[in-house]
Scaffold this active site. Structure first.
Site, short mmCIF file in Angstrom:
data_model
loop_
_atom_site.label_atom_id
_atom_site.label_comp_id
_atom_site.label_asym_id
_atom_site.label_seq_id
_atom_site.Cartn_x
_atom_site.Cartn_y
_atom_site.Cartn_z
N ARG A 1 0.84 -1.18 0.00
CA ARG A 1 0.00 0.00 0.00
C ARG A 1 0.88 1.23 0.00
NH1 ARG A 1 -4.59 1.17 4.39
NH2 ARG A 1 -2.77 1.51 5.70
N THR B 1 -0.87 7.57 -0.93
CA THR B 1 -2.17 7.48 -1.62
C THR B 1 -3.05 6.36 -1.06
OG1 THR B 1 -1.34 5.87 -3.21
CG2 THR B 1 -1.03 8.20 -3.77
N ASP C 1 0.53 -2.62 12.23
CA ASP C 1 0.96 -3.07 10.90
C ASP C 1 1.23 -4.57 10.95
OD1 ASP C 1 2.72 -3.78 8.66
OD2 ASP C 1 2.67 -1.65 8.24
N ASP D 1 4.67 -5.89 9.55
CA ASP D 1 5.80 -5.57 10.45
C ASP D 1 5.77 -6.46 11.69
OD1 ASP D 1 6.84 -3.68 8.80
OD2 ASP D 1 5.91 -1.98 9.82
C1 PRP Z 1 -1.26 -4.39 4.56
C2 PRP Z 1 -2.16 -5.59 4.75
C3 PRP Z 1 -3.01 -5.54 3.51
C4 PRP Z 1 -3.17 -4.06 3.28
C5 PRP Z 1 -4.51 -3.65 3.79
O1 PRP Z 1 -0.23 -4.68 3.71
O2 PRP Z 1 -1.45 -6.79 4.90
O3 PRP Z 1 -2.42 -6.16 2.39
O4 PRP Z 1 -2.14 -3.40 4.04
O5 PRP Z 1 -4.77 -2.33 3.49
P1 PRP Z 1 -5.89 -1.89 2.45
O6 PRP Z 1 -7.12 -2.70 2.73
O7 PRP Z 1 -6.10 -0.43 2.74
O8 PRP Z 1 -5.36 -2.11 1.05
P2 PRP Z 1 0.97 -3.66 3.41
O9 PRP Z 1 0.65 -2.81 2.24
O10 PRP Z 1 1.33 -2.93 4.66
O11 PRP Z 1 2.14 -4.62 2.96
P3 PRP Z 1 2.90 -5.77 3.75
O12 PRP Z 1 1.96 -6.95 3.86
O13 PRP Z 1 4.07 -6.07 2.87
O14 PRP Z 1 3.31 -5.25 5.10
N1 URA Z 2 -2.45 -2.62 7.06
C1 URA Z 2 -2.09 -3.09 8.28
O1 URA Z 2 -1.15 -3.89 8.40
N2 URA Z 2 -2.76 -2.65 9.35
C2 URA Z 2 -3.79 -1.79 9.24
O2 URA Z 2 -4.39 -1.43 10.28
C3 URA Z 2 -4.15 -1.31 7.98
C4 URA Z 2 -3.46 -1.75 6.89
#
Ligand code: PRP
Ligand code: URA
Length: 206
Positions: A101, A105, A197, A200
């Protein structure tokens, strides 16, 4: 259809995950256990077909899962749900979609995609712990549908009402399974109260 799987064991483990003092190791283990519990419910309506089987005593009719299951974790955090579901459906194939994400944006950016063949006839489970704005899951499901998937379900741990609504509008045919439906998104697009997160916390980054 939105189904919140609020089993006491799931609630108990999820509370541990939400705690900001929970270690990476415990966070990952609780997520893995919840995934297995959720899989039991998510698989409740899998289609069966009759097969004959010979026991040590007699011939009889049994049943087996009639369709291939394909699990699609959204990288990275979706990986945290994979093993728990695969323990219950060990014959499932696995496809991957890499999305992050954009922090400004909040739009998903795709960086990887690799799928097994046969998505058209399979039951496809797209998995990700977090359904926040819904952008990532909507995009991932658009991607698997573009490759022919017709029977898709979404399995997430925590969802925000905003993400559920967006998903239902974008993909009304997709059943959504959550362990908890939280209150809202904050101004940074994080789920409140959520668990922070997920990527993380699973991988110990940040
Ligand atoms: C997080 C989560 C989802 C997304 C959710 O991933 O695991 O994929 O955000 O957010 P949304 O519904 O607003 O799209 P992130 O982009 O942080 O990537 P990661 O899994 O690599 O940490
Ligand atoms: N992605 C995450 O990992 N946590 C949130 O709360 C939203 C998006």
């Amino acid at each position: 259809m939105l189904k919140v799987l609020d089993h006491p064991l799931i609630k108990h483990k999820l509370t541990h995950m939400r705690d900001k003092n929970t270690s990476t190791k415990d966070f990952r283990e609780q997520l893995d256990e919840i995934a297995e519990l959720m899989a039991y419910e998510v698989c409740r309506d899998l289609p069966l077909e009759k097969v004959s089987v010979e026991t040590p005593i007699a011939k009889t009719e049994g049943e087996k899962i009639a369709k291939e299951v394909v699990i699609v974790p959204i990288l990275r955090a979706g990986i945290g749900l994979l093993d728990g579901i695969r323990r219950l459906v060990p014959t499932a194939k696995v496809g991957f979609i890499g999305l992050y994400r954009d922090e400004e944006t909040l739009q998903p950016v795709e960086y990887f995609a690799k799928f097994p063949s046969g998505l058209e006839d399979a039951i496809v489970m797209v998995i990700d712990p977090m359904l926040a704005t819904g952008g990532s899951a909507i995009d991932a499901i658009r991607n698997v549908k573009k490759r022919g998937a017709k029977n898709v379900r979404l399995v997430c741990l925590v969802g925000a009402p905003e993400g559920v609504k967006a998903m239902q509008e974008a993909h009304p045919d997709v059943d959504i399974y959550l362990a908890a439906l939280d209150e809202k998104l904050n101004e940074n697009g994080y789920i409140v109260p959520g668990l922070g997160d997920a990527g993380d916390r699973i991988f110990g980054t940040k």
